[in-house]
Design a protein around this motif. Structure first.
Motif, PDB file in Angstrom:
ATOM      1  N   GLU A   1      17.406 -41.172 -61.300  1.00  0.00           N
ATOM      2  CA  GLU A   1      18.920 -40.715 -60.838  1.00  0.00           C
ATOM      3  C   GLU A   1      19.572 -39.861 -59.767  1.00  0.00           C
ATOM      4  O   GLU A   1      20.571 -40.673 -58.596  1.00  0.00           O
ATOM      5  CB  GLU A   1      19.779 -39.553 -62.267  1.00  0.00           C
ATOM      6  CG  GLU A   1      21.420 -40.363 -61.947  1.00  0.00           C
ATOM      7  CD  GLU A   1      21.850 -40.015 -63.267  1.00  0.00           C
ATOM      8  OE1 GLU A   1      22.971 -40.482 -64.118  1.00  0.00           O
ATOM      9  OE2 GLU A   1      21.725 -38.623 -63.483  1.00  0.00           O
TER      10      GLU A   1
ATOM     11  N   LYS B   1      19.616 -42.160 -57.241  1.00  0.00           N
ATOM     12  CA  LYS B   1      20.404 -43.477 -56.981  1.00  0.00           C
ATOM     13  C   LYS B   1      20.985 -43.442 -55.550  1.00  0.00           C
ATOM     14  O   LYS B   1      21.192 -44.357 -54.941  1.00  0.00           O
ATOM     15  CB  LYS B   1      21.772 -42.828 -57.983  1.00  0.00           C
ATOM     16  CG  LYS B   1      21.175 -44.004 -59.235  1.00  0.00           C
ATOM     17  CD  LYS B   1      21.978 -43.817 -59.947  1.00  0.00           C
ATOM     18  CE  LYS B   1      22.321 -44.816 -61.092  1.00  0.00           C
ATOM     19  NZ  LYS B   1      23.158 -43.854 -61.975  1.00  0.00           N
TER      20      LYS B   1
ATOM     21  N   ARG C   1      13.490 -53.369 -65.647  1.00  0.00           N
ATOM     22  CA  ARG C   1      14.483 -52.418 -66.869  1.00  0.00           C
ATOM     23  C   ARG C   1      15.939 -51.301 -66.017  1.00  0.00           C
ATOM     24  O   ARG C   1      14.882 -50.872 -65.764  1.00  0.00           O
ATOM     25  CB  ARG C   1      13.855 -51.688 -67.493  1.00  0.00           C
ATOM     26  CG  ARG C   1      12.905 -52.564 -68.892  1.00  0.00           C
ATOM     27  CD  ARG C   1      13.745 -52.744 -70.336  1.00  0.00           C
ATOM     28  NE  ARG C   1      12.495 -53.757 -70.760  1.00  0.00           N
ATOM     29  CZ  ARG C   1      12.290 -54.709 -70.858  1.00  0.00           C
ATOM     30  NH1 ARG C   1      12.268 -55.580 -69.713  1.00  0.00           N
ATOM     31  NH2 ARG C   1      11.172 -55.305 -71.549  1.00  0.00           N
ATOM     32  N   THR C   2      16.520 -51.723 -66.228  1.00  0.00           N
ATOM     33  CA  THR C   2      17.726 -50.640 -66.140  1.00  0.00           C
ATOM     34  C   THR C   2      18.192 -49.920 -66.923  1.00  0.00           C
ATOM     35  O   THR C   2      18.546 -50.843 -68.287  1.00  0.00           O
ATOM     36  CB  THR C   2      18.961 -51.500 -64.695  1.00  0.00           C
ATOM     37  OG1 THR C   2      18.025 -51.987 -64.301  1.00  0.00           O
ATOM     38  CG2 THR C   2      19.881 -50.406 -64.543  1.00  0.00           C
ATOM     39  N   PHE C   3      18.502 -48.461 -67.198  1.00  0.00           N
ATOM     40  CA  PHE C   3      18.438 -47.980 -68.635  1.00  0.00           C
ATOM     41  C   PHE C   3      19.832 -47.657 -68.156  1.00  0.00           C
ATOM     42  O   PHE C   3      20.309 -47.045 -67.229  1.00  0.00           O
ATOM     43  CB  PHE C   3      17.779 -47.083 -68.935  1.00  0.00           C
ATOM     44  CG  PHE C   3      16.135 -46.830 -68.843  1.00  0.00           C
ATOM     45  CD1 PHE C   3      15.461 -48.125 -69.608  1.00  0.00           C
ATOM     46  CD2 PHE C   3      15.807 -47.002 -68.101  1.00  0.00           C
ATOM     47  CE1 PHE C   3      14.242 -48.373 -69.783  1.00  0.00           C
ATOM     48  CE2 PHE C   3      14.011 -46.797 -67.561  1.00  0.00           C
ATOM     49  CZ  PHE C   3      13.367 -47.685 -69.121  1.00  0.00           C
ATOM     50  N   ASP C   4      20.882 -47.864 -69.319  1.00  0.00           N
ATOM     51  CA  ASP C   4      22.300 -47.578 -69.792  1.00  0.00           C
ATOM     52  C   ASP C   4      22.108 -45.518 -69.181  1.00  0.00           C
ATOM     53  O   ASP C   4      23.206 -45.534 -68.558  1.00  0.00           O
ATOM     54  CB  ASP C   4      22.914 -47.364 -70.855  1.00  0.00           C
ATOM     55  CG  ASP C   4      22.916 -49.235 -71.204  1.00  0.00           C
ATOM     56  OD1 ASP C   4      22.549 -49.648 -70.051  1.00  0.00           O
ATOM     57  OD2 ASP C   4      23.004 -49.224 -72.298  1.00  0.00           O
ATOM     58  N   GLU C   5      21.628 -44.715 -69.820  1.00  0.00           N
ATOM     59  CA  GLU C   5      21.368 -43.773 -69.495  1.00  0.00           C
ATOM     60  C   GLU C   5      20.031 -43.070 -69.406  1.00  0.00           C
ATOM     61  O   GLU C   5      18.492 -44.006 -69.615  1.00  0.00           O
ATOM     62  CB  GLU C   5      21.669 -43.101 -70.583  1.00  0.00           C
ATOM     63  CG  GLU C   5      23.269 -43.077 -72.020  1.00  0.00           C
ATOM     64  CD  GLU C   5      23.681 -42.676 -71.002  1.00  0.00           C
ATOM     65  OE1 GLU C   5      23.460 -41.136 -70.644  1.00  0.00           O
ATOM     66  OE2 GLU C   5      25.121 -43.193 -70.493  1.00  0.00           O
TER      67      GLU C   5
ATOM     68  N   VAL D   1      16.361 -44.314 -63.675  1.00  0.00           N
ATOM     69  CA  VAL D   1      17.301 -44.763 -64.487  1.00  0.00           C
ATOM     70  C   VAL D   1      16.605 -46.363 -64.449  1.00  0.00           C
ATOM     71  O   VAL D   1      17.549 -47.023 -64.707  1.00  0.00           O
ATOM     72  CB  VAL D   1      18.018 -44.902 -63.834  1.00  0.00           C
ATOM     73  CG1 VAL D   1      19.385 -43.097 -64.071  1.00  0.00           C
ATOM     74  CG2 VAL D   1      18.106 -44.890 -61.956  1.00  0.00           C
ATOM     75  N   GLN D   2      15.435 -46.499 -63.925  1.00  0.00           N
ATOM     76  CA  GLN D   2      14.894 -47.677 -62.900  1.00  0.00           C
ATOM     77  C   GLN D   2      13.857 -48.124 -63.355  1.00  0.00           C
ATOM     78  O   GLN D   2      12.666 -46.785 -62.711  1.00  0.00           O
ATOM     79  CB  GLN D   2      15.434 -48.410 -62.387  1.00  0.00           C
ATOM     80  CG  GLN D   2      15.626 -50.399 -62.425  1.00  0.00           C
ATOM     81  CD  GLN D   2      16.748 -50.611 -61.195  1.00  0.00           C
ATOM     82  OE1 GLN D   2      16.989 -50.339 -60.586  1.00  0.00           O
ATOM     83  NE2 GLN D   2      16.647 -51.847 -60.981  1.00  0.00           N
TER      84      GLN D   2
END
Lengths: 497, 252
Positions: A266, A269, A222-226, A309-310
């Motif tokens: 984040e 990243k 799952r990758t989150f938009d925020e 974030v993921q």
């Protein structure tokens, strides 16, 4: 040099070491963990799939013989079959350079060598280190392996240490010199094993590579938009991913030995690192609720990082189940055997999985007795999960009974983590105790058994020399005391609870 | 009705419910410990599955309650060995459990599942899990202080799992309420010079509830036991055989 020898050498000039805690001041001894090394190496090997799908960790043993004292078996090398892959990076040198950059960039000191056989590649890569070659990839052109090998020191042949020592005494230091000797003489003097190792290094023996299995990946991500920091949301997302992976296993008709959960924040990243934890199973499974229960138990021990974030969950150790589904609907009791023993085995496996998930693998163990003189070393705890995953159930307690039977009350049920110094009154300097203070109370000794002398050489177990006494106090309590022979100090080492 | 009366009434009702749920005497046989002397001490003549037992150290940790508990557990485990498995789960909090001593008491280390819990919460959880599991025959843990609710949860877990839970406790808990079916007070006795092993005075304390407590009227009495240092056998000593006056004596 083995750790025990190294420690003895390092400690030697300082003085004879005594009890733990006083010996080896300023010296940090870290025991090698080959299993951990292998895990890291396997992980790095999987990164190697970027270059070739055929990556191997350890070389195969000689058929029918264990690889005794084989330098090749140390968990420090990756062997890759790059046949047909070179052109993807320009040529073989380009591929080797890309490999070097990959692992150097990850902080490893790497030497890469390309040759016509695994043995020659291993030898060239290692010999470059011994001969002080620059840290650049070395590529032996096709058909020129033996020319390279002849110039290398004999250690490059990965011979047994005793053979290397003997050859050096005979002033045979290079492979060239060894290959000049009659084969019959080498065989007579150093055994057939040595000949086999020479053949292996020179590529004369077709060495099979046991490659890391390319998994049919069962991964959910799952990758989150925020970025998300709320634990309950992340927990819910994690649950969905675990269920997704379980469905993936169901579809493939497979079961998994472990689930790997990875979290990317984040902050990470920029530097693509995952926070990762592994949930291991004692018996492979694909039962969604069961898998989720174990993952959630483990997640209870951890704090979710901020700004996630993921999330990714992957099944590893994916295998075909031992007993395939036999009825149309197998709910709840997947693969459950009809026998009482089977149910018990399954019940124990489930219990161990739950305990290990929540408390950690090392917290659930079976004691194994060892032939050790020092009481602290007489019992080794073997994690049950690890033991079971190798050989389900049957390996439990191997080695039990290795220690000598000592009688019902010669050893205390509770051994203190480290002997505690106490004040003791004795009638004669080297005599038995008649009174001692323990936990703020004076205790009078009314009976004692001993002394039982436990002593090791100065080179082993920190040089233990103790006279043990079982003592009975006037309150009917039993304690295990000893007098250290070096300085006549007294310690409590155990309580007969 | 006053607060005290309400509590008393609730306790009485609970006790009646527990007794109704308990099996009738003789219906569910107890399992022998393998030591006739120890069986003669236990109210049910052995260990009842699905119950908790408290082994209380009368003086201090060195009184030997855990040793007796392990002797009892060992007997039960050995009987289970004729079947598919017999397992003792030891839930240890400080990592000091020494399996070599358990082996000396006749318990094969391969039958021991050692669980080391770091925090108190983990320990409570781990004990409940192993009690709840039907794959474990006996659970041994050290529990000096125990919340009543946790104790009750453990008792229910033991009922569900069908194993025997053994709690080694200090004498400070004697006045606390208990969910164990049997409470045993163990005091080490100073042995005579000629004694061949370790001696205990064991007393069954009344006050258990739940399954196995159907002999609540069991007479309190002290029983003297001796563990032979050489054979590992446990024998009952005549009640009049008393401890000798303290003096120092050496053996072995």
């Amino acid at each position: 040099m083995p750790l025990a020898e190294a420690r003895a050498v390092l400690l030697g000039p300082v003085g004879v070491p005594t009890e733990a805690g006083e010996a080896g001041e300023g010296l940090e001894v870290v025991e090698a963990d080959e299993e951990a090394d292998l895990r890291v190496l396997a992980e790095e090997g999987r990164r190697g799939w970027r270059f070739t799908p055929l990556v191997s960790l350890t070389p195969a043993a000689r058929p029918g013989q264990p690889p005794a004292q084989d330098p090749r078996s140390r968990p420090e090398s990756l062997l890759a079959n790059i046949t047909g892959c070179g052109h993807l990076f320009g040529d073989e040198r380009g591929l080797a350079t890309a490999m070097q950059q990959e692992w150097s960039g990850r902080g490893f000191a790497v030497r890469v060598a390309v040759a016509g056989s695994p043995g020659a590649a291993w030898a060239i890569a290692h010999a470059a280190h011994w001969t002080g070659q620059p840290w650049i990839p070395l590529v032996a052109s096709e058909g020129r392996d033996e020319l390279w090998m002849r110039r290398l020191p004999i250690e490059a042949l990965a011979l047994q240490p005793r053979v290397v020592r003997a050859l050096r005494e005979l002033d045979v230091v290079q492979v060239e010199g060894l290959l000049g000797l009659p084969l019959a003489e080498i065989k007579r003097r150093f055994g057939e094993e040595t000949l086999w190792r020479i053949d292996r290094a020179l590529g004369r023996w077709q060495e099979p590579l046991e490659c890391l299995p390319m998994p049919d990946p069962v991964v959910a991500c799952r990758t989150f938009d925020e970025p998300i920091s709320r634990g309950d949301w992340l927990q819910q997302a994690l649950r969905e991913l675990v269920l997704e992976v379980a469905c993936g296993l169901q579809r493939r008709g497979r079961v998994a030995w472990r689930l790997v959960c990875r979290v990317r924040t984040e902050a990470s990243k920029v530097e693509p690192e995952w926070i990762e934890w592994v949930t291991g199973l004692v018996e492979p499974s694909r039962q969604a609720e069961h898998l989720w229960e174990l993952v959630s138990l483990q997640s209870e021990r951890r704090r979710w990082p901020e700004q996630v974030v993921q999330l990714q969950v992957s099944a590893e150790g994916v295998v075909v189940p031992e007993r395939p589904q036999q009825t149309l609907f197998e709910t709840g009791t997947e693969y459950e055997t009809a026998t009482h023993g089977g149910r018990l085995r399954r019940g124990m496996a489930r219990l161990v999985e739950r305990l290990s998930s929540r408390l950690g693998e090392r917290s659930v163990s079976r004691p194994v007795l060892c032939e050790a003189v020092v009481p602290e070393s007489a019992v080794v705890l073997v994690p049950v999960g690890r033991e079971s995953s190798r050989e389900s159930g049957s390996g439990a307690g191997s080695g039990a009974g290795a220690g000598a039977w000592l009688g019902p009350v010669t050893r205390p049920l509770r051994l203190l983590e480290g002997p505690r110094a106490i004040e003791v009154m004795a009638v004669v300097p080297e005599g038995p105790p008649i009174r001692f203070d323990w936990e703020g109370r004076g205790r009078r000794v009314v009976r004692y058994w001993g002394p039982e002398r436990i002593e090791t050489g100065w080179w082993a177990d920190g040089g233990v020399a103790r006279d043990y006494y079982r003592v009975e106090t006037d309150t009917g309590e039993w304690y295990w005391l000893f007098r250290r022979r070096g300085d006549a100090r007294w310690f409590v080492h155990g309580v007969f609870e | 009705m006053s607060r005290q009366d309400t509590i008393k009434d609730l306790a009485d009702r609970l006790r009646r419910m527990e007794r109704r749920a308990a099996p009738a005497a003789g219906r569910e046989p107890s399992i022998g410990t393998g030591h006739a002397a120890l069986d003669s001490v236990l109210p049910a003549g052995g260990l009842r599955q699905g119950t908790l037992l408290e082994w209380i150290n009368g003086e201090g940790p060195g009184s030997g309650a855990a040793t007796l508990a392990l002797l009892a557990a060992g007997g039960l485990i050995r009987q289970q060995e004729s079947g598919p498995a017999g397992t003792l789960a030891v839930v240890d909090r400080d990592g000091g459990f020494y399996a070599a001593a358990a082996a000396g008491l006749g318990l094969s280390p391969e039958r021991i599942l050692l669980v080391q819990a770091g925090s108190e919460d983990e320990w409570k959880w781990a004990v409940e899990q192993v009690l709840r599991s039907s794959a474990v025959d006996v659970v041994l843990t050290w529990a000096d202080s125990l919340d009543d609710r946790v104790f009750r949860r453990w008792q229910l877990a033991a009922e569900l799992g069908g194993g025997v839970g053994m709690l080694v406790r200090s004498a400070e808990v004697v006045r606390e309420a208990s969910w164990a079916s049997v409470r045993l007070m163990v005091r080490g006795c100073v042995g005579e010079e000629s004694a061949t092993g370790r001696r205990w005075s064991v007393r069954v304390l009344s006050g258990g509830v739940g399954r196995g407590a159907w002999r609540a009227g069991y007479q309190e009495r002290d029983v003297l036991l001796e563990l032979n240092d050489e054979t590992g056998g446990l024998r009952l000593l005549p009640r009049l055989e008393r401890a000798v006056p303290p003096g120092v004596s050496a053996t072995g």
